[in-house]
Design a protein around this motif. Structure first.
Motif: not given
Length: 284
Positions: A130, A133, A137, A141-142, A144-145, A148-149, A266
């Motif tokens: 991240v 990013v 933030t 949102a952090l 989820r990033a 996903d990654r 996460w």
């Protein structure tokens, strides 16, 4: 009432519940005492398989923290049919996720905090995932990033999964010293919330929302309430959330109901796709 107890005893023959003391519990329930703490899941499974026969949904409870939870000499009346129907209808009309919401959903993350969220409890440093990013933030949102990654990196995902999956295995479940099986006077999942004693549902309004959580989780994940230990709930899950949106949604709901579950969202999302035992912890 004695006939009801006799029917239950007869149904228990050949199961881990055979021969255990049985009698009347609070609010129309039946209690089975002296459940072996080393065979909790077996005992619950046996009772769950008998729901179509007995019309009573089972949940494991303990008197370790409540000396009033014991077999009673006389039946204790439960809610009337109309009262229970009204409870279930109010639960179905509610949105539990308006009041069950994890405090972290409103947090912001600045540059000095990224490492904390990117390591979590796993010790696998995902900060590099991240690095692009923009900060500050919102924490969701952090995370989820990060999630996903992480899904896009099979090796990293396998390392993280190996370290967090313990929270979705029965070995992680709490085991009291003294265990009873409570048979609720209903086979309906939503209505069963009327009898669930949980620290995270301290008022009638919260109890109705919890009942709707039980119904939603059963419908979507085949999540069945196995035990209620006051500040803890334990579920057997028949359908694991798929990695991605499903696991992310389920992780958010689990964290909302379990603020004392010490994993980031996460990490919970990774764990939920790798195990069949959910643990909810909400304590003072």
């Amino acid at each position: 009432m004695r006939n009801d107890l006799d029917q239950i005893e007869a149904a228990f023959v050949g199961t881990p519940l055979a021969g255990l003391p049985i009698g009347h519990g609070p609010a129309g329930t039946v209690l089975v005492a002296d459940v072996d703490p080393h065979r909790l899941h077996d005992a619950w499974r046996a009772a769950d398989a008998l729901v179509p026969v007995l019309g009573r949904r089972p949940v494991l409870v303990t008197d370790d923290f409540d000396g009033t939870l014991r077999i009673r000499p006389e039946p204790d009346p439960g809610p009337s049919e109309s009262e229970l129907r009204a409870f279930a209808e109010a639960a179905e009309a509610s949105d539990p996720w308006l009041i069950y919401r994890h405090y972290s959903e409103d947090e912001e993350v600045d540059e000095g905090e990224v490492g904390y969220y990117a390591r979590g409890v796993t010790g696998v440093d995902l900060t590099a995932l991240v690095s692009d990013v923009a900060l500050p933030t919102e924490r969701p949102a952090l995370e989820r990033a990060l999630y996903d990654r992480l899904l896009a990196d099979a090796d990293l995902h396998a390392r993280v999964s190996g370290r967090v999956r313990f929270v979705t295995q029965t070995d992680y479940w709490y085991t009291p010293d003294s265990v009873l099986l409570m048979l609720l006077p209903t086979s309906d999942v939503r209505s069963s919330g009327y009898w669930v004693d949980f620290w995270g549902a301290p008022t009638p309004e919260y109890q109705r929302r919890l009942a709707e959580v039980l119904a939603q989780w059963r419908h979507r994940w085949d999540a069945r309430l196995v035990a209620s230990w006051g500040t803890m709930l334990q579920f057997q899950v028949g359908r694991r959330p798929a990695p991605g949106d499903e696991a992310w949604t389920a992780a958010g709901q689990l964290k909302a109901l379990a603020p004392n579950l010490d994993l980031h969202r996460w990490e919970v999302a990774v764990a939920l796709s790798a195990g069949d035992a959910w643990f909810v912890h909400n304590r003072p």
